[in-house]
Design a protein around this motif. Sequence first.
Motif, PDB file in Angstrom:
ATOM      1  N   ALA A 179      -2.592  -6.116  -6.133  1.00 47.39           N
ATOM      2  CA  ALA A 179      -2.186  -4.750  -5.801  1.00 47.39           C
ATOM      3  C   ALA A 179      -1.187  -4.199  -6.817  1.00 47.39           C
ATOM      4  N   ALA A 180      -0.267  -5.083  -7.274  1.00 44.81           N
ATOM      5  CA  ALA A 180       0.717  -4.656  -8.264  1.00 44.81           C
ATOM      6  C   ALA A 180       0.047  -4.309  -9.586  1.00 44.81           C
ATOM      7  N   MET A 181      -0.938  -5.189  -9.980  1.00 44.65           N
ATOM      8  CA  MET A 181      -1.641  -4.904 -11.216  1.00 44.65           C
ATOM      9  C   MET A 181      -2.435  -3.600 -11.122  1.00 44.65           C
ATOM     10  N   SER A 182      -3.057  -3.371  -9.946  1.00 47.01           N
ATOM     11  CA  SER A 182      -3.806  -2.115  -9.751  1.00 47.01           C
ATOM     12  C   SER A 182      -2.890  -0.902  -9.869  1.00 47.01           C
ATOM     13  N   LEU A 183      -1.685  -1.011  -9.289  1.00 47.99           N
ATOM     14  CA  LEU A 183      -0.737   0.120  -9.388  1.00 47.99           C
ATOM     15  C   LEU A 183      -0.311   0.343 -10.831  1.00 47.99           C
ATOM     16  N   LEU A 184      -0.104  -0.752 -11.574  1.00 40.07           N
ATOM     17  CA  LEU A 184       0.307  -0.605 -12.969  1.00 40.07           C
ATOM     18  C   LEU A 184      -0.756   0.136 -13.772  1.00 40.07           C
ATOM     19  N   VAL A 185      -2.043  -0.311 -13.563  1.00 40.46           N
ATOM     20  CA  VAL A 185      -3.125   0.361 -14.293  1.00 40.46           C
ATOM     21  C   VAL A 185      -3.227   1.820 -13.887  1.00 40.46           C
ATOM     22  N   ASP A 186      -3.146   2.070 -12.551  1.00 37.78           N
ATOM     23  CA  ASP A 186      -3.238   3.470 -12.086  1.00 37.78           C
ATOM     24  C   ASP A 186      -2.069   4.306 -12.603  1.00 37.78           C
ATOM     25  N   SER A 187      -0.883   3.713 -12.682  1.00 38.62           N
ATOM     26  CA  SER A 187       0.290   4.455 -13.173  1.00 38.62           C
ATOM     27  C   SER A 187       0.128   4.848 -14.645  1.00 38.62           C
ATOM     28  N   PHE A 227       0.832  -1.212   0.000  1.00 36.45           N
ATOM     29  CA  PHE A 227       0.000   0.000   0.000  1.00 36.45           C
ATOM     30  C   PHE A 227       0.866   1.261   0.000  1.00 36.45           C
ATOM     31  N   PHE A 228       1.973   1.257   0.785  1.00 36.27           N
ATOM     32  CA  PHE A 228       2.898   2.406   0.844  1.00 36.27           C
ATOM     33  C   PHE A 228       3.498   2.711  -0.525  1.00 36.27           C
ATOM     34  N   ILE A 229       3.978   1.643  -1.163  1.00 38.31           N
ATOM     35  CA  ILE A 229       4.616   1.864  -2.475  1.00 38.31           C
ATOM     36  C   ILE A 229       3.605   2.412  -3.480  1.00 38.31           C
ATOM     37  N   ALA A 230       2.381   1.871  -3.492  1.00 40.29           N
ATOM     38  CA  ALA A 230       1.380   2.297  -4.460  1.00 40.29           C
ATOM     39  C   ALA A 230       0.960   3.746  -4.243  1.00 40.29           C
ATOM     40  N   THR A 231       0.609   4.081  -2.994  1.00 43.29           N
ATOM     41  CA  THR A 231       0.133   5.443  -2.727  1.00 43.29           C
ATOM     42  C   THR A 231       1.241   6.473  -2.921  1.00 43.29           C
ATOM     43  N   THR A 232       2.432   6.132  -2.473  1.00 42.23           N
ATOM     44  CA  THR A 232       3.548   7.080  -2.632  1.00 42.23           C
ATOM     45  C   THR A 232       3.859   7.303  -4.105  1.00 42.23           C
ATOM     46  N   THR A 233       3.814   6.202  -4.863  1.00 44.17           N
ATOM     47  CA  THR A 233       4.115   6.326  -6.301  1.00 44.17           C
ATOM     48  C   THR A 233       3.118   7.233  -6.997  1.00 44.17           C
ATOM     49  N   LEU A 234       1.831   7.020  -6.734  1.00 46.90           N
ATOM     50  CA  LEU A 234       0.819   7.835  -7.400  1.00 46.90           C
ATOM     51  C   LEU A 234       0.924   9.302  -6.983  1.00 46.90           C
ATOM     52  N   ALA A 235       1.166   9.503  -5.673  1.00 46.44           N
ATOM     53  CA  ALA A 235       1.276  10.884  -5.194  1.00 46.44           C
ATOM     54  C   ALA A 235       2.476  11.596  -5.825  1.00 46.44           C
ATOM     55  N   VAL A 236       3.602  10.884  -5.869  1.00 48.74           N
ATOM     56  CA  VAL A 236       4.810  11.514  -6.422  1.00 48.74           C
ATOM     57  C   VAL A 236       4.661  11.753  -7.930  1.00 48.74           C
ATOM     58  N   ILE A 237       3.977  10.815  -8.626  1.00 50.78           N
ATOM     59  CA  ILE A 237       3.781  11.013 -10.084  1.00 50.78           C
ATOM     60  C   ILE A 237       3.066  12.337 -10.342  1.00 50.78           C
ATOM     61  N   TYR A 238       2.010  12.585  -9.573  1.00 39.86           N
ATOM     62  CA  TYR A 238       1.267  13.827  -9.788  1.00 39.86           C
ATOM     63  C   TYR A 238       2.084  15.051  -9.375  1.00 39.86           C
ATOM     64  N   CYS A 239       2.906  14.908  -8.341  1.00 40.89           N
ATOM     65  CA  CYS A 239       3.759  16.039  -7.951  1.00 40.89           C
ATOM     66  C   CYS A 239       4.851  16.306  -8.971  1.00 40.89           C
ATOM     67  N   LEU A 240       5.251  15.259  -9.702  1.00 43.61           N
ATOM     68  CA  LEU A 240       6.275  15.424 -10.750  1.00 43.61           C
ATOM     69  C   LEU A 240       5.640  15.607 -12.133  1.00 43.61           C
ATOM     70  N   ALA A 241       4.451  16.187 -12.161  1.00 40.11           N
ATOM     71  CA  ALA A 241       3.754  16.369 -13.441  1.00 40.11           C
ATOM     72  C   ALA A 241       4.556  17.213 -14.421  1.00 40.11           C
ATOM     73  N   HIS A 242       5.369  18.113 -13.929  1.00 41.84           N
ATOM     74  CA  HIS A 242       6.142  18.998 -14.817  1.00 41.84           C
ATOM     75  C   HIS A 242       7.587  18.564 -14.970  1.00 41.84           C
ATOM     76  N   LEU A 243       7.861  17.315 -14.445  1.00 38.99           N
ATOM     77  CA  LEU A 243       9.128  16.638 -14.725  1.00 38.99           C
ATOM     78  C   LEU A 243       8.755  15.249 -15.237  1.00 38.99           C
ATOM     79  N   ARG A 244       8.285  15.223 -16.460  1.00 40.30           N
ATOM     80  CA  ARG A 244       7.669  14.011 -16.989  1.00 40.30           C
ATOM     81  C   ARG A 244       8.632  12.831 -17.031  1.00 40.30           C
ATOM     82  N   ALA A 265      11.122  12.157 -15.068  1.00 39.69           N
ATOM     83  CA  ALA A 265      11.274  11.639 -13.711  1.00 39.69           C
ATOM     84  C   ALA A 265      10.032  10.877 -13.290  1.00 39.69           C
ATOM     85  N   ALA A 266       8.837  11.388 -13.635  1.00 35.57           N
ATOM     86  CA  ALA A 266       7.600  10.721 -13.250  1.00 35.57           C
ATOM     87  C   ALA A 266       7.481   9.354 -13.922  1.00 35.57           C
ATOM     88  N   ILE A 267       7.847   9.304 -15.216  1.00 37.94           N
ATOM     89  CA  ILE A 267       7.755   8.026 -15.934  1.00 37.94           C
ATOM     90  C   ILE A 267       8.735   7.014 -15.356  1.00 37.94           C
TER      91      ILE A 267
END
Length: 767
Positions: free
Chosen positions: A179-187, A133-150, A152-154
């Motif tokens: 959970a891994a598949m859900s993170l992949l789809v969300d990413s 859960f930590f890895i998934a939520t942190t990843t999604l949150a950081v992706i959106y925070c790095l929206a202008h550093l594409r 790095a986000a990818i």
Amino acid sequence: MKSLNWPFGREDWFGTGEVESSELAVARYHRCAQTLPTMYVILMVNAWLLGAVFARQAPGWLSLLCPALGTLFCVVRMRAWLQARKADPTLDQVLAALANTSRLSIGLVIIQAGWAFALYFYGDEATRSFLFFFIATTTLAVIYCLAHLRVAAIRLAIIANVTLFILCLVSGTSIHLAAAMSLLVDSIGGLGVLTSTYRDFSKTVNARAEEQRRAKEQELLLRMIDNMPVAVMTVEPQTYIINYANQMSKALIRSIEHLLPIRADDLIGTSIDVFHRSPAHQRGILADPNNLPHNARIRLGDEVLDLKISAITAMDGHYMAPMLTWALVTKEVEAENRIRYLAHYDALTELPNRITFRRELEDRLATPGNRVGLLYVDLDGFKLVNDTRGHQIGDALLQQVAARLKMVCNGPAVTLTRLGGDEFAVLLPHDSRQQALLLADLIVTALGAPFDLDYDRTIRIGASVGVALAPEHGGEPDILLSRADMALYAAKEAGRGTARLFSPDLEKQVQERVRLEEELRSALASGDGLFVFYQPIVDIPSGRVTSREALARWHHPEQGWVSPGRFVPVAEQCGLIDQLGAFILDRACRSAAQWADEAHVAVNVSAMQLGKGTLVDLVSATLSASGLPAERLEIEVTETALLSDEHRGIQELLSLREMGVRISLDDFGTGYSSLAHLRTFAFDKIKIDGSFVRDALERPECAAVVRAIADLGQRLGVRIVAEGVETEDQLELVRAEGCREVQGYLYGRPAPGEADALLIAGLDSRR
């Protein structure tokens, strides 16, 4: 606009493929300054939560030290980005900060992935699920925070998903795999939204940058136009209201405010109609771009405006508005009018000039049934006044001549013109001989009266007039002009101060003169038919020949002997006198060098030869070629020859005197200022004109002139020669009056030299 090439790779994965602009980089920098502090807060909070969950199961260095070190790093980076919100970095600093953040973010994710693997092996089923859960939520949150550093986000999304799948392989639990598949789809979905958002963001930033660039360009253009030294205005095409005027326009308006119903400060917002008396016409021009460009000149009171109107069009070509450039050209218009006036009128007399006269003559002759009289007027004696009194007096004289002609030629439809120099022309609206000759006589009389110039000086000149009538004497301008000129020439030949009407006989005389000129030119070129005769000048007491006068003679193959009175004036008028004079001088010097009595030879010099600066060299070269001593040559000049250019003529005579050549004054008593010339130059000999000698027996006044000249010669020490002595009575008279030398038929007629005697005898016998 500067473009950026990233040092760490292409910053447009899943983007447009366009190279990034400097404005976009700066905008990304400022967005990162807004979002990255939040990212670091999320990372710190999640890291401590994860550490707390594994605190009882994992060693302290994993559950406590790692979150502490991560917190320290995040605080430092968060502080840097918080300060960046207030900074105004350079483009290079922006690029460095974005590249550095991208690298650090990836490094931080990799470290967190390693930390997660280390914690995984210490946890139970529940703590491991929280790790996922930590890895998934942190990843999604950081992706959106790095929206202008594409990039790095990818990369972050890839590392996080790879980490979860590895952990799934280790655990083998289906829940973890889900959970891994859900993170992949969300990413994937998050990255798609990020890419779309970033594309819109890029377009917005670039559009705003382009708008700012255009605004700057427009501002620069407006400043340039505002400061241009040309007056510029623009007009709203629907309302015809002035919506822009630069500083030059306002300055020019201020200079003519007294002529307009507006002030310069109120120009913008005013209708363009204030400049025109007929606004409807002006509006029609401004409304239709097909009428443009358009040039016009507008008169406002005593000022003239030069107006140029052009169309302002948009990029798609549609008509936006008219642009007016204008200037005050009052002085330029005055100069143009002056130039136009000078092109058609004489500046000195303000009479129409030759161009205007020619056009008027052509128009009158081109009108069917029109009859025209042409008077060609030439001043007699003007050149003498101009040369002796100066051009200032000459100009003043021409102005008075023009004034008198205006008074005489004041009839209806009469055109008076100055053709140039001392020539005038008068166009009459009829072909009446009587009226034309009457007006010509009035002109002669008016111009023959004294002129008062230069205070108390009184000057006399005269005028000769040639008259030609159309259609009687020709219907073409050139023909009529040439025949009026022939009539003028006849008037001058008749003694000047008279008028002559053209007649066919005059044309014959002109044609004969032209033919005589051509034949004389040919004779001078070949030397055939030209001879030099000599008439002796005799010393009365001794009867000895002291000198002989060289006289030109021409034997025409058809006409026989042509009088010098005919061909010498022709030579002077057509420019052959220098050639004729050189021929006579050369023959005379060569003949005199062979004379046994060593008498002098006298050669006449025409007024056209004297004062040109060529006579001295000619005489020097001829004497050298012939071998005749300079003391045996006498140069005879008339007073009229000296009058043409007295200063230069006297200088040439002085130069000849220094060579040893003797100088004689011929035809004394018939000139304009004889005594003045005797004072100016010391002549060696004075010759009394033959007209006084011939009339001396019947007219006491002529005898008195002979006596006075002879007495004057004795007092001045100058030898006096009496010309025209043909009888013994005339010889006795001039001897009694004191003359020492004589010339005339009594002692000998002009005769050829010995070398030509046989040839001339043969010519005479053949005739």
